[in-house]
Enzyme design. Structure first.
Site, short mmCIF file in Angstrom:
data_model
loop_
_atom_site.label_atom_id
_atom_site.label_comp_id
_atom_site.label_asym_id
_atom_site.label_seq_id
_atom_site.Cartn_x
_atom_site.Cartn_y
_atom_site.Cartn_z
N ASN A 1 45.68 20.10 90.85
CA ASN A 1 46.50 20.41 90.87
C ASN A 1 48.04 19.59 92.03
OD1 ASN A 1 45.04 20.94 93.12
ND2 ASN A 1 46.58 22.57 93.83
N GLU B 1 38.63 22.54 102.48
CA GLU B 1 39.71 23.17 101.40
C GLU B 1 39.96 23.39 100.73
OE1 GLU B 1 41.78 22.82 104.09
OE2 GLU B 1 41.91 21.94 105.66
N CYS C 1 47.97 26.05 95.67
CA CYS C 1 46.96 26.78 96.88
C CYS C 1 46.76 27.86 97.83
CB CYS C 1 45.85 25.64 97.54
SG CYS C 1 46.81 24.15 98.22
P1 NAP Z 1 37.34 22.93 91.25
O1 NAP Z 1 36.74 23.24 89.56
O2 NAP Z 1 36.75 23.46 92.05
O3 NAP Z 1 37.12 21.39 91.39
C1 NAP Z 1 37.41 20.90 92.44
C2 NAP Z 1 36.99 18.64 92.63
O4 NAP Z 1 36.16 19.96 92.31
C3 NAP Z 1 36.27 18.81 91.44
O5 NAP Z 1 37.09 16.73 91.35
C4 NAP Z 1 36.01 19.01 90.36
O6 NAP Z 1 35.36 17.82 89.96
C5 NAP Z 1 34.79 18.84 91.53
N1 NAP Z 1 33.68 19.65 91.17
C6 NAP Z 1 33.58 21.14 90.07
N2 NAP Z 1 31.51 20.91 90.30
C7 NAP Z 1 31.45 20.44 91.54
C8 NAP Z 1 29.73 19.95 91.57
N3 NAP Z 1 29.01 21.36 91.49
N4 NAP Z 1 29.43 19.64 93.05
C9 NAP Z 1 30.66 19.07 93.38
N5 NAP Z 1 32.10 18.68 92.85
C10 NAP Z 1 32.26 19.39 92.39
O7 NAP Z 1 38.58 23.49 91.41
P2 NAP Z 1 40.42 22.98 91.01
O8 NAP Z 1 39.54 24.05 89.44
O9 NAP Z 1 40.26 21.44 90.65
O10 NAP Z 1 41.18 22.82 91.65
C11 NAP Z 1 41.20 24.61 91.81
C12 NAP Z 1 41.11 25.13 93.32
O11 NAP Z 1 41.52 24.62 94.18
C13 NAP Z 1 41.63 26.65 93.32
O12 NAP Z 1 40.87 27.29 94.04
C14 NAP Z 1 42.69 26.44 94.72
O13 NAP Z 1 43.47 26.84 95.63
C15 NAP Z 1 42.29 25.05 95.52
N6 NAP Z 1 43.14 24.26 96.06
C16 NAP Z 1 42.66 24.01 97.23
C17 NAP Z 1 43.65 23.47 98.34
C18 NAP Z 1 43.63 23.65 99.94
O14 NAP Z 1 43.41 22.89 100.36
N7 NAP Z 1 43.18 24.61 100.16
C19 NAP Z 1 44.68 22.22 97.56
C20 NAP Z 1 44.40 22.61 96.60
C21 NAP Z 1 43.29 22.98 95.40
P3 NAP Z 1 35.84 18.61 87.62
O15 NAP Z 1 37.39 18.09 88.11
O16 NAP Z 1 35.00 17.17 86.97
O17 NAP Z 1 35.21 19.55 87.20
#
Ligand code: NAP
Length: 508
Positions: free
Chosen positions: A165, A263, A297
């Site tokens: 995102n 995060e 987020c």
């Molecule tokens: P996600 O599905 O958790 O993926 C984040 C990253 O983790 C991606 O690179 C993903 O790879 C990887 N990943 C997935 N499964 C994994 C595993 N088993 N082991 C290690 N890495 C793994 O999250 P998203 O859909 O990309 O992002 C949305 C989320 O991020 C929302 O919950 C949002 O609130 C949060 N967010 C938080 C912040 C903050 O600063 N608090 C900022 C931005 C976003 P793949 O893409 O290959 O699946």
């Protein structure tokens, strides 16, 4: 830039692309020989392909990082920072091109994409400045002829796992502080946004960063992300993403005694009190709830409103929502782009159904958009619920789409209680004309970021970014606080008395 110019340059850069891993200063194929496709969320068009890596690729990247970091840790920090200044200027030069790539593969509207690239530029200049600060403490020793100080030392190899995102902002919040403090990086970007990752790494390459310091490994979370978490020579895993994955990473890293910086999600609220400037609140809510199609987020997904102004707020929000144009983010006149993929679209829609079943009143939206060619992409109508109760699922769980819920309350105290009633603690905001109530809210809202008379989004890079409770594990991205993620503290005592002096004993 006018619409036509944006469209022209996009067409020029649009040839189907192929992205490889960047390991030890070389663009290389994966050991797997496999590829995945990158598609445009606006219309499903294939933009290019990306290598699908394996653990073997991560192993190579870590070996390269290890060798490079041995030298890098002893390069004076101001000299390390010189590379970051180059990165900053190159990012600045390519701002428009990067913003277009961002919109093309991720979907956020072009003005927001430009803002995100600007965030990376700001972070590069700011972190380059840290090369000449990176302060430690000097403290008086309790003994005579003895000097006491603390210095920051790099952790070693940082494994970065980033979401789609904010594909360049978050990557900059992590890689720049890691590098300026003397670490090497192995980065796995989100599978949905590989191009921007490749373009960012090209900038590191062009800035002349010594080989092996930044390694990019494309691939799935389950394979490449997991290999980063498991690798014994990766010292810190810095992750931004969902709670589900974050918890899994933290559990495993805990067993391995590995440092993590997490995060994660948010369920952010804007509170509107009865003494608020309602028009200003409407501006803040529209921007926070529907910007980036609600996929920030820090997106506002709860609107906590004093009953006395609920009706006025609802009417004004509905009027403004009428004017929101949904479509291709490369069109400068569009306000809301697509959501990232089909499964997100379906998840958002299922939450709307849950909201209706729970008894919330749907005021607007609540549908997948299909008219005027939108059926080719992943478009969801900006959606507003009212009469939502704080314990409903749509008021508790992260939806990550353009859906906001109005929760009526009767006092500031109740608003704060509702704000704090979720498992997350990222961002909150309050609109009020009363400075005393603003300060009470600043003190009592339990989130890492608080805004007064602004929406829930708009963080600046020189302050810490992150949240309390289920949003994180106490670390912060950006700001000086991010140095803590990538450094250890070393306390150094220099005794120039010529004798062995015993602290706590000889002087008492
Ligand atoms: P996600 O599905 O958790 O993926 C984040 C990253 O983790 C991606 O690179 C993903 O790879 C990887 N990943 C997935 N499964 C994994 C595993 N088993 N082991 C290690 N890495 C793994 O999250 P998203 O859909 O990309 O992002 C949305 C989320 O991020 C929302 O919950 C949002 O609130 C949060 N967010 C938080 C912040 C903050 O600063 N608090 C900022 C931005 C976003 P793949 O893409 O290959 O699946």
């Amino acid at each position: 830039m006018n619409n036509q110019t944006v469209q022209d340059t996009v067409q020029k850069n649009k040839a189907v692309k192929k992205y490889l891993n960047f390991i030890n200063g070389e663009w290389v194929e994966s050991e797997s020989g496999r590829y995945t496709r990158n598609t445009n969320p606006v219309n499903g068009e294939v933009l290019g392909e990306v290598v699908a890596s394996t653990k073997a690729d991560v192993d190579k990247a870590v070996q390269a990082a290890k060798e490079a970091q041995k030298k890098w840790r002893n390069v004076p920090a101001p000299e390390r920072a010189d590379f970051l200044y180059k990165v900053a200027y190159l990012l600045k030069e390519r701002k428009e091109e990067l913003a277009q790539t961002l919109t093309l593969e991720m979907g956020k509207v072009i003005s927001e994409a430009r803002g995100e690239v600007q965030e990376a530029i700001d972070m590069a200049f700011y972190m380059a400045g840290e090369g000449r600060r990176m302060f430690g403490d000097t403290v008086p020793s309790e003994l005579r002829n003895k000097f006491a100080m603390s210095v920051r030392v790099p952790v070693g190899i940082a494994g970065l796992i980033t979401p789609w995102n904010f594909p360049i902002a978050i990557a900059s919040w992590k890689s720049l502080p890691a590098l300026v403090t003397g670490n090497a990086v192995v980065w796995k970007p989100a599978s949905e946004t590989p191009f921007l990752a490749g373009e960012f790494v090209k900038i590191y390459e062009e800035a002349g960063l010594p080989k092996g310091l930044v390694n990019l490994v494309y691939g799935s979370g389950g394979e490449v992300g997991n290999a980063i978490v498991e690798h014994p020579e990766i010292d810190i895993v810095s992750f931004t993403g969902s709670n589900e994955v974050g918890k899994q990473i933290n559990g495993r890293a805990g067993e391995l005694l590995k440092r993590t910086s997490l995060e994660m999600g948010g369920k952010n609220a804007v509170t509107v009190l009865e003494d608020a400037d309602i028009d200003l609140a409407v501006d803040g809510i529209i921007w926070s709830a529907f910007g980036t199609s609600g996929q920030r987020c820090t997106a506002c997904s709860r609107i906590i409103v004093h009953e006395a102004v609920k009706e006025e707020l609802e009417q004004k929000l509905l009027k403004r929502m009428e004017t929101l144009k949904v479509g291709d983010g490369l069109d400068e006149s569009v306000d809301v782009g697509p959501v990232i993929n089909r499964s997100s679209l379906e998840r958002i829609h299922s939450y709307v159904k849950i909201g209706k079943d729970e008894g919330a009143k749907l005021l607007k939206g609540g549908e997948i958009l299909t008219d005027n060619g939108l059926d080719k992409g992943n478009f969801y109508a900006p959606t507003l619920f009212t009469d939502v109760k704080s314990d409903m699922r749509i008021a508790q769980e992260e939806i990550f789409g353009p859906v906001a819920s109005i929760i009526p309350v009767q006092s500031l105290e109740e608003a704060i209680e509702v704000n704090n009633s979720v498992e997350f603690g990222l961002s909150s905001s309050i609109f009020t004309g009363d400075v005393n109530r603003a300060f009470q809210a600043m003190r009592d809202l339990d989130t890492g970021i608080v805004y007064i008379n602004a929406g829930t989004t708009g963080a600046e890079i020189h302050l810490p970014f992150g949240g309390t409770k289920g949003t994180g594990n106490g670390h912060r991205d950006s700001g000086v606080a991010s140095l803590d993620v990538y450094t250890e503290w070393k306390s150094v005592y220099v005794d120039y008395s010529g004798k062995i002096q015993r602290a706590q004993i000889d002087n008492y």
